[in-house]
Design an enzyme around this catalytic site. Structure first.
Site, PDB file in Angstrom:
ATOM      1  N   LYS A  89      -1.772  48.370   1.543  1.00  0.00           N
ATOM      2  CA  LYS A  89      -2.627  47.319   2.220  1.00  0.00           C
ATOM      3  C   LYS A  89      -3.308  46.339   1.328  1.00  0.00           C
ATOM      4  O   LYS A  89      -3.680  46.655   0.210  1.00  0.00           O
ATOM      5  CB  LYS A  89      -3.879  47.979   2.841  1.00  0.00           C
ATOM      6  CG  LYS A  89      -4.879  47.264   3.607  1.00  0.00           C
ATOM      7  CD  LYS A  89      -4.499  46.931   5.116  1.00  0.00           C
ATOM      8  CE  LYS A  89      -5.189  45.791   5.407  1.00  0.00           C
ATOM      9  NZ  LYS A  89      -4.515  44.581   5.383  1.00  0.00           N
ATOM     10  N   LYS A 125       0.098  44.025  -2.627  1.00  0.00           N
ATOM     11  CA  LYS A 125      -0.302  42.670  -2.531  1.00  0.00           C
ATOM     12  C   LYS A 125       0.828  41.800  -2.457  1.00  0.00           C
ATOM     13  O   LYS A 125       2.100  42.261  -2.789  1.00  0.00           O
ATOM     14  CB  LYS A 125      -1.189  42.408  -3.897  1.00  0.00           C
ATOM     15  CG  LYS A 125      -1.897  41.113  -4.079  1.00  0.00           C
ATOM     16  CD  LYS A 125      -3.334  41.128  -3.293  1.00  0.00           C
ATOM     17  CE  LYS A 125      -3.958  39.970  -2.972  1.00  0.00           C
ATOM     18  NZ  LYS A 125      -5.477  40.127  -2.941  1.00  0.00           N
ATOM     19  N   ASP A 165      -5.273  35.831   1.693  1.00  0.00           N
ATOM     20  CA  ASP A 165      -5.984  35.736   0.403  1.00  0.00           C
ATOM     21  C   ASP A 165      -6.032  34.301  -0.088  1.00  0.00           C
ATOM     22  O   ASP A 165      -5.998  33.663   1.021  1.00  0.00           O
ATOM     23  CB  ASP A 165      -5.081  36.594  -0.818  1.00  0.00           C
ATOM     24  CG  ASP A 165      -5.853  36.841  -2.084  1.00  0.00           C
ATOM     25  OD1 ASP A 165      -6.500  37.531  -2.302  1.00  0.00           O
ATOM     26  OD2 ASP A 165      -5.563  35.984  -3.060  1.00  0.00           O
ATOM     27  N   ASN A 239     -12.815  30.839   1.937  1.00  0.00           N
ATOM     28  CA  ASN A 239     -13.397  31.859   2.884  1.00  0.00           C
ATOM     29  C   ASN A 239     -14.523  32.959   2.096  1.00  0.00           C
ATOM     30  O   ASN A 239     -15.611  32.924   2.836  1.00  0.00           O
ATOM     31  CB  ASN A 239     -12.128  32.953   3.207  1.00  0.00           C
ATOM     32  CG  ASN A 239     -12.663  34.000   4.111  1.00  0.00           C
ATOM     33  OD1 ASN A 239     -12.706  35.078   3.322  1.00  0.00           O
ATOM     34  ND2 ASN A 239     -12.812  34.023   5.320  1.00  0.00           N
TER      35      ASN A 239
HETATM   36  N1  NAI Z   1      -9.965  36.593   1.655  1.00  0.00           N
HETATM   37  C1  NAI Z   1     -10.549  37.885   1.273  1.00  0.00           C
HETATM   38  O1  NAI Z   1     -10.537  38.633   2.215  1.00  0.00           O
HETATM   39  C2  NAI Z   1     -10.733  38.410  -0.069  1.00  0.00           C
HETATM   40  C3  NAI Z   1     -10.363  37.676  -1.313  1.00  0.00           C
HETATM   41  N2  NAI Z   1     -10.620  37.845  -2.373  1.00  0.00           N
HETATM   42  C4  NAI Z   1     -10.485  37.222  -3.368  1.00  0.00           C
HETATM   43  O2  NAI Z   1     -11.507  36.019  -3.426  1.00  0.00           O
HETATM   44  C5  NAI Z   1     -10.978  34.764  -4.084  1.00  0.00           C
HETATM   45  C6  NAI Z   1     -11.284  33.587  -3.222  1.00  0.00           C
HETATM   46  O3  NAI Z   1     -10.188  33.960  -2.124  1.00  0.00           O
HETATM   47  P1  NAI Z   1     -10.374  32.996  -0.758  1.00  0.00           P
HETATM   48  O4  NAI Z   1     -11.795  32.615  -0.464  1.00  0.00           O
HETATM   49  O5  NAI Z   1      -9.888  34.168   0.287  1.00  0.00           O
HETATM   50  O6  NAI Z   1      -9.210  32.058  -0.628  1.00  0.00           O
HETATM   51  P2  NAI Z   1      -9.334  30.500  -0.271  1.00  0.00           P
HETATM   52  O7  NAI Z   1      -8.190  29.816  -0.007  1.00  0.00           O
HETATM   53  O8  NAI Z   1     -10.015  30.570   1.057  1.00  0.00           O
HETATM   54  O9  NAI Z   1     -10.539  29.764  -1.301  1.00  0.00           O
HETATM   55  C7  NAI Z   1     -10.204  29.602  -2.641  1.00  0.00           C
HETATM   56  C8  NAI Z   1     -11.156  28.806  -3.251  1.00  0.00           C
HETATM   57  O10 NAI Z   1     -11.038  28.995  -4.791  1.00  0.00           O
HETATM   58  C9  NAI Z   1     -10.954  27.677  -5.094  1.00  0.00           C
HETATM   59  N3  NAI Z   1      -9.965  27.843  -6.169  1.00  0.00           N
HETATM   60  C10 NAI Z   1      -8.784  28.331  -6.293  1.00  0.00           C
HETATM   61  N4  NAI Z   1      -8.307  28.311  -7.450  1.00  0.00           N
HETATM   62  C11 NAI Z   1      -8.901  27.658  -8.113  1.00  0.00           C
HETATM   63  C12 NAI Z   1      -9.117  27.079  -9.637  1.00  0.00           C
HETATM   64  N5  NAI Z   1      -7.978  27.530 -10.335  1.00  0.00           N
HETATM   65  N6  NAI Z   1     -10.154  26.614 -10.001  1.00  0.00           N
HETATM   66  C13 NAI Z   1     -11.071  26.262  -9.268  1.00  0.00           C
HETATM   67  N7  NAI Z   1     -11.330  26.623  -7.711  1.00  0.00           N
HETATM   68  C14 NAI Z   1     -10.232  27.341  -7.377  1.00  0.00           C
HETATM   69  C15 NAI Z   1     -10.074  26.835  -4.032  1.00  0.00           C
HETATM   70  O11 NAI Z   1     -10.533  25.486  -4.294  1.00  0.00           O
HETATM   71  C16 NAI Z   1     -10.736  27.452  -2.784  1.00  0.00           C
HETATM   72  O12 NAI Z   1     -11.938  26.781  -2.742  1.00  0.00           O
HETATM   73  C17 NAI Z   1      -9.740  35.184  -4.563  1.00  0.00           C
HETATM   74  O13 NAI Z   1      -9.775  35.805  -6.045  1.00  0.00           O
HETATM   75  C18 NAI Z   1      -9.280  36.615  -4.174  1.00  0.00           C
HETATM   76  O14 NAI Z   1      -8.303  37.052  -4.346  1.00  0.00           O
HETATM   77  C19 NAI Z   1     -10.980  39.303  -2.707  1.00  0.00           C
HETATM   78  C20 NAI Z   1     -11.197  40.132  -1.663  1.00  0.00           C
HETATM   79  C21 NAI Z   1     -10.783  39.590  -0.091  1.00  0.00           C
HETATM   80  O1  AKG Z   2      -7.951  42.498   3.818  1.00  0.00           O
HETATM   81  C1  AKG Z   2      -6.819  42.999   3.239  1.00  0.00           C
HETATM   82  O2  AKG Z   2      -6.146  43.577   3.520  1.00  0.00           O
HETATM   83  C2  AKG Z   2      -6.689  42.449   1.877  1.00  0.00           C
HETATM   84  C3  AKG Z   2      -7.776  42.077   1.146  1.00  0.00           C
HETATM   85  C4  AKG Z   2      -7.371  41.455  -0.410  1.00  0.00           C
HETATM   86  O3  AKG Z   2      -6.233  40.810  -0.610  1.00  0.00           O
HETATM   87  C5  AKG Z   2      -8.358  41.772  -1.253  1.00  0.00           C
HETATM   88  O4  AKG Z   2      -9.238  42.798  -1.211  1.00  0.00           O
HETATM   89  O5  AKG Z   2      -8.125  41.171  -2.399  1.00  0.00           O
END
Ligand code: NAI
Ligand code: AKG
Length: 450
Positions: A89, A125, A165, A239
């Site tokens: 997952k 992943k 992600d 997100n």
């Molecule tokens: N979406 C989820 O449920 C989960 C996400 N994460 C982690 O949270 C983080 C953000 O993911 P999301 O919000 O889902 O992605 P997203 O695509 O919705 O947003 C990512 C954000 O980070 C910014 N960003 C990305 N690379 C960047 C960089 N090099 N410099 C500055 N800003 C940058 C983007 O501009 C965007 O605003 C990641 O590390 C992801 O692995 C962790 C657990 C779960």
């Molecule tokens: O919801 C999921 O399965 C994965 C979320 C995720 O990619 C993370 O926890 O970094």
């Protein structure tokens, strides 16, 4: 410890040039010294050697046709890391920086994070070095379809369940699910983060950000403090950042920043959530446009960032929520945060603080919630989505949110009690790593040499 040192040396030889992966492995293995010293079973069963090696790695070509009729080619990945506790997952990341090292570090973190949730999910992943920025809906759809033309044969509701992600949200999950259904004829819960119209769970969209704030709340409450009135720095504008900001407001805190790959917004009066959602969820434009609606905010473009770090962390605040990407908070940033009176960090992103930055937080004994504990609310709610799909039920927003709160509280308690058990009560890095590892390692032993 020579055993750990030898394992890492060997890993660097057998999996060359994977800096982010080594960083994640070293952080976990360093924490495991006390448990490895007292438990011969783990060494006898070569748990460390097995746990750092993915069960399976899939790499594939993703050809697709752009709007000009030209064929483009990207590289796709799915790393099925560990299935001791359940089906693989973990999310899919679409970003130009994606490579084998980044997907492997994310998959490795996911093993322990998923174990901490207490739910039956293994770690995996995936992703591609595809840049969704500036692509039309048609291009995104053709890319997602081509990605699934290969991936469909490796995934399934009881084998491997991807989600979103960076760069993958409900739109991409929709296109991927559609193609999976077309190729297999199956209408099942093979993805999470689905649209609420066809199998998604309430709260999944909000869950990572909300969970990260609940985690901060539990860290503070345990020491008799609260979020009320706390000024909070948040990085990212996707997100996780958006729903971190939303929950901070709901719990009485004041989020004062957000950022994207073009720069940082610092808004002393508090980030305007409606404007942020409009810019990022609806119009999908750069953050400097925030100034049009809020000229009293400050925009710091990337070109003006300090050489040794990130402008987000150079503003004064009580708490920090890194929610953008890996290694976005340097040792110098950590020192400035601590010097400015920051009392806690809760990581929404995966491995956002460098190893040296983590050392600064631990030495200063501020509250520090490492990503694999603090951001586990997203994957936990994904598992709640799987449970609803499998039982053909739909739970209310309040019901899912309540379960999420309980899961986050249990993760906090598990990490802090384990840290105390090993003599370092404030060290949630140690607590989370040992608590997650123990569960996976014991399951691996019970399942034999596989
Ligand atoms: N979406 C989820 O449920 C989960 C996400 N994460 C982690 O949270 C983080 C953000 O993911 P999301 O919000 O889902 O992605 P997203 O695509 O919705 O947003 C990512 C954000 O980070 C910014 N960003 C990305 N690379 C960047 C960089 N090099 N410099 C500055 N800003 C940058 C983007 O501009 C965007 O605003 C990641 O590390 C992801 O692995 C962790 C657990 C779960
Ligand atoms: O919801 C999921 O399965 C994965 C979320 C995720 O990619 C993370 O926890 O970094």
């Amino acid at each position: 410890m020579t055993y750990i040192h030898n394992t890492i040396t060997k890993l660097k030889k057998t999996s060359p040039a994977q800096a982010e992966f080594y960083q994640a492995v070293e952080e976990v293995l360093d924490s495991l010294q006390p448990i490895l010293e007292t438990n011969e079973q783990y060494q006898l069963n070569s748990i460390i050697e097995r746990i750092v090696e993915p069960e399976r790695q899939i790499m594939f070509r993703v050809p697709w046709v752009d709007d000009q009729g030209k064929v483009q080619v990207n590289k796709g990945y799915r790393i099925e890391f560990n299935s001791a506790l359940g089906p693989y997952k973990g999310g899919l990341r679409f970003h130009p920086s994606v490579n084998a090292s980044i997907i492997k570090f994310l998959g490795f973190e996911q093993i322990f994070k998923n174990a901490l949730t207490g739910l039956p999910i293994g770690g995996g992943k995936g992703g591609a070095n595809f840049d969704p920025k500036g692509k039309s809906d048609g291009e995104i759809m053709r890319f997602c379809q081509s990605f699934i033309n290969e991936l469909y044969r490796h995934i399934g509701p009881t084998t491997d369940v991807p989600a979103g992600d960076i760069g993958v949200g409900a739109r991409e999950i929709g296109y991927m699910f559609g193609q999976y259904k077309r190729l297999t004829g199956n209408y099942d819960g093979v993805f999470t983060g689905k649209s609420l119209l066809w199998g998604g769970s309430l709260v999944r969209k909000e869950a990572t950000g909300y969970g990260c704030v609940y985690f901060a709340q539990y860290m503070l409450e345990d020491k008799g403090d609260s979020l009320v009135g706390k000024r909070c720095l948040v990085s990212g504008a996707g997100n996780v950042a958006i729903y971190t900001i939303e929950k901070l407001y709901q719990l009485g805190a004041i989020p004062v920043s957000c950022s994207d790959s073009s720069g940082t917004i610092y808004h002393e009066a508090g980030v305007n959530l409606d404007t942020l959602k409009d810019l990022k969820e609806v119009r999908k434009v750069r953050l400097n446009e925030y100034l049009t609606a809020h000229p009293d905010a400050k925009f710091i473009p990337i070109a003006e960032y300090p050489e040794d770090g990130n402008a987000v962390w150079r503003q004064p605040a009580d708490l920090a929520f890194p929610c953008a990407t890996q290694n976005e908070l340097s040792e110098a940033d950590a020192k400035v945060l601590v010097a400015n009176g920051c009392i806690g960090v809760s990581e929404g992103a995966n491995m956002p603080s460098t190893q040296d930055a983590v050392e600064v937080f631990l030495a200063a004994k501020i509250h520090y919630g490492p990503g694999k504990a603090a951001n586990a609310g997203g994957v936990a709610t994904s598992q709640l989505e799987m449970a609803q799909n499998a039982s053909m039920q739909r739970w209310s927003f309040e019901e899912v949110d309540e379960k999420l709160k309980v899961i986050m509280k249990n993760i906090y308690l598990n990490a802090s009690e384990t840290a105390a058990e090993f003599g370092e009560p404030h060290n949630l890095v140690l607590g989370a790593n040992i608590a997650g590892f123990r569960k996976v390692a014991d399951a691996m032993i019970e399942q034999g040499v596989v």
